[in-house]
Every structure is written in C-alpha cells, then in structure tokens.
Enzyme design. Structure first.
Site, PDB file in Angstrom:
ATOM      1  N   ARG A 177     -27.739  30.336 -29.756  1.00  0.00           N
ATOM      2  CA  ARG A 177     -28.386  30.489 -30.988  1.00  0.00           C
ATOM      3  C   ARG A 177     -27.489  30.490 -32.378  1.00  0.00           C
ATOM      4  O   ARG A 177     -26.525  31.123 -32.393  1.00  0.00           O
ATOM      5  CB  ARG A 177     -29.454  31.563 -31.009  1.00  0.00           C
ATOM      6  CG  ARG A 177     -30.347  31.435 -29.964  1.00  0.00           C
ATOM      7  CD  ARG A 177     -31.746  31.966 -30.155  1.00  0.00           C
ATOM      8  NE  ARG A 177     -32.598  31.561 -29.066  1.00  0.00           N
ATOM      9  CZ  ARG A 177     -33.406  30.538 -28.342  1.00  0.00           C
ATOM     10  NH1 ARG A 177     -33.228  29.521 -29.203  1.00  0.00           N
ATOM     11  NH2 ARG A 177     -34.157  30.631 -27.297  1.00  0.00           N
ATOM     12  N   ASP A 178     -27.794  29.599 -33.036  1.00  0.00           N
ATOM     13  CA  ASP A 178     -26.983  29.620 -34.589  1.00  0.00           C
ATOM     14  C   ASP A 178     -27.375  31.056 -35.056  1.00  0.00           C
ATOM     15  O   ASP A 178     -28.639  31.405 -34.900  1.00  0.00           O
ATOM     16  CB  ASP A 178     -27.726  28.607 -35.305  1.00  0.00           C
ATOM     17  CG  ASP A 178     -26.893  28.151 -36.356  1.00  0.00           C
ATOM     18  OD1 ASP A 178     -26.823  29.023 -37.484  1.00  0.00           O
ATOM     19  OD2 ASP A 178     -26.008  27.054 -36.340  1.00  0.00           O
ATOM     20  N   ILE A 179     -26.431  31.540 -35.976  1.00  0.00           N
ATOM     21  CA  ILE A 179     -26.627  32.874 -36.374  1.00  0.00           C
ATOM     22  C   ILE A 179     -27.598  32.820 -37.898  1.00  0.00           C
ATOM     23  O   ILE A 179     -28.018  33.521 -38.564  1.00  0.00           O
ATOM     24  CB  ILE A 179     -25.364  33.770 -36.724  1.00  0.00           C
ATOM     25  CG1 ILE A 179     -24.143  33.085 -37.473  1.00  0.00           C
ATOM     26  CG2 ILE A 179     -24.743  33.906 -35.282  1.00  0.00           C
ATOM     27  CD1 ILE A 179     -23.107  33.768 -37.905  1.00  0.00           C
TER      28      ILE A 179
ATOM     29  N   ASN B 164     -22.102  17.095 -37.275  1.00  0.00           N
ATOM     30  CA  ASN B 164     -21.421  17.112 -38.543  1.00  0.00           C
ATOM     31  C   ASN B 164     -19.941  16.845 -38.286  1.00  0.00           C
ATOM     32  O   ASN B 164     -19.403  17.683 -37.373  1.00  0.00           O
ATOM     33  CB  ASN B 164     -21.549  18.558 -39.374  1.00  0.00           C
ATOM     34  CG  ASN B 164     -23.166  18.803 -39.864  1.00  0.00           C
ATOM     35  OD1 ASN B 164     -24.023  17.590 -40.050  1.00  0.00           O
ATOM     36  ND2 ASN B 164     -23.320  19.916 -39.490  1.00  0.00           N
TER      37      ASN B 164
ATOM     38  N   GLU C 109     -18.413  23.247 -40.684  1.00  0.00           N
ATOM     39  CA  GLU C 109     -17.707  24.294 -41.049  1.00  0.00           C
ATOM     40  C   GLU C 109     -16.650  24.960 -39.939  1.00  0.00           C
ATOM     41  O   GLU C 109     -15.730  25.639 -40.080  1.00  0.00           O
ATOM     42  CB  GLU C 109     -18.889  25.133 -41.339  1.00  0.00           C
ATOM     43  CG  GLU C 109     -19.528  24.822 -42.222  1.00  0.00           C
ATOM     44  CD  GLU C 109     -20.887  25.735 -43.021  1.00  0.00           C
ATOM     45  OE1 GLU C 109     -21.012  27.022 -41.974  1.00  0.00           O
ATOM     46  OE2 GLU C 109     -21.554  25.861 -43.710  1.00  0.00           O
ATOM     47  N   VAL C 110     -17.253  24.610 -38.631  1.00  0.00           N
ATOM     48  CA  VAL C 110     -16.342  25.189 -37.693  1.00  0.00           C
ATOM     49  C   VAL C 110     -15.706  23.966 -36.747  1.00  0.00           C
ATOM     50  O   VAL C 110     -16.386  22.816 -36.320  1.00  0.00           O
ATOM     51  CB  VAL C 110     -16.878  25.894 -36.428  1.00  0.00           C
ATOM     52  CG1 VAL C 110     -16.119  26.505 -35.226  1.00  0.00           C
ATOM     53  CG2 VAL C 110     -17.510  27.364 -37.302  1.00  0.00           C
TER      54      VAL C 110
ATOM     55  N   HIS D 109     -19.606  20.631 -32.109  1.00  0.00           N
ATOM     56  CA  HIS D 109     -20.701  21.102 -31.831  1.00  0.00           C
ATOM     57  C   HIS D 109     -22.097  20.353 -32.152  1.00  0.00           C
ATOM     58  O   HIS D 109     -22.020  19.599 -33.390  1.00  0.00           O
ATOM     59  CB  HIS D 109     -21.007  22.656 -32.345  1.00  0.00           C
ATOM     60  CG  HIS D 109     -20.621  22.705 -33.678  1.00  0.00           C
ATOM     61  ND1 HIS D 109     -19.408  22.618 -34.383  1.00  0.00           N
ATOM     62  CD2 HIS D 109     -21.653  22.825 -34.628  1.00  0.00           C
ATOM     63  CE1 HIS D 109     -19.600  22.681 -35.796  1.00  0.00           C
ATOM     64  NE2 HIS D 109     -20.853  22.851 -35.870  1.00  0.00           N
TER      65      HIS D 109
ATOM     66  N   HIS E 189     -25.972  20.228 -32.940  1.00  0.00           N
ATOM     67  CA  HIS E 189     -27.110  21.007 -33.529  1.00  0.00           C
ATOM     68  C   HIS E 189     -28.484  20.484 -32.701  1.00  0.00           C
ATOM     69  O   HIS E 189     -28.645  19.566 -33.067  1.00  0.00           O
ATOM     70  CB  HIS E 189     -27.187  21.337 -35.029  1.00  0.00           C
ATOM     71  CG  HIS E 189     -26.154  21.763 -35.691  1.00  0.00           C
ATOM     72  ND1 HIS E 189     -25.907  23.056 -36.130  1.00  0.00           N
ATOM     73  CD2 HIS E 189     -25.006  21.244 -36.057  1.00  0.00           C
ATOM     74  CE1 HIS E 189     -24.983  23.177 -36.950  1.00  0.00           C
ATOM     75  NE2 HIS E 189     -24.146  22.155 -36.817  1.00  0.00           N
TER      76      HIS E 189
END
Length: 117
Positions: free
Chosen positions: A30-32, A88, A96-97, A101, A103
């Site tokens: 899960r995304d924080i 992304n 950002e990371v 990944h 989503h």
C-alpha cells in the site's frame, strides 16, 4: 540491491510496508500517501530505475510485474468498475523513487488523466 533505494530497503525488510501481494520476483504494498481508496505500488524485487530500464533489461520481469499488478487489481475488487495502472518515468512525470513501480489506483471514479492546463 541499491542501499540508497527506499524500495530496495523495503524488499530487504529494512523498512516496513503493508504487503498485499508477493511473488518470487515482485512485491506489492500500500502507498503511504494514497491518492484513491485503493493505491498499491507493485515493484520488481530487483532494482531497475524505471520502466524503460526494466523492459530493456528484463522483459520477463516486465511481464511478471504486469501479472502481479493484475493480481492486485483483482484481489482489491477493481476489475468490475476499472482502475488505473500508472508508471511515472523521470522527473517531468513525477517519479520520486527511482526504482520502477506501478501504481494500481482505483476504488472510486478517478477523474481526468491529467489536470486541465
């Protein structure tokens, strides 16, 4: 493993995450900072900086990542009403990371793909 990579550290168990799906080669958690009722990140366990690098360097890993994203969407009940699968890639896209990944986002109407200009 890249010791400076947040997601590599999650894979290594150094940083906790709410895992919802795992295979030998992928991890989904899960995304924080969720942007919808369901917002899960699906990553390969091996480090690749973005989806282009993954596709170029590990085509089988790309397929495994997509299969895991599909499994997450199904397990989260998103197949009937739909969901968004988003990568992304690079700073302009908002990555950002820099560990590839996907989503998996859904659970409510998501609106337009991009904000109006």
């Amino acid at each position: 493993m890249d010791n400076d990579c947040l997601f590599c550290r999650i894979v290594a168990g150094e940083i906790p995450a709410t895992v919802v799906h795992e295979t030998d080669t992928t991890l989904a958690f899960r995304d924080i900072d969720p942007k919808a009722p369901v917002h899960v990140l699906v990553i390969p366990k091996d480090h690749h900086p973005d989806v282009v690098a993954l596709a170029r360097d590990d085509p089988a890993g790309s397929a495994a990542l997509l299969a895991s994203a599909a499994a997450v969407a199904e397990a989260e009940g998103l197949l009937t009403d739909g969901f968004r699968l988003l990568f992304n890639t690079g700073g302009y896209a908002g990555q950002e990371v820099f560990h590839v990944h996907a989503h998996v986002v859904g659970g409510a109407p998501l609106g337009p793909m991009l904000a109006p200009r």
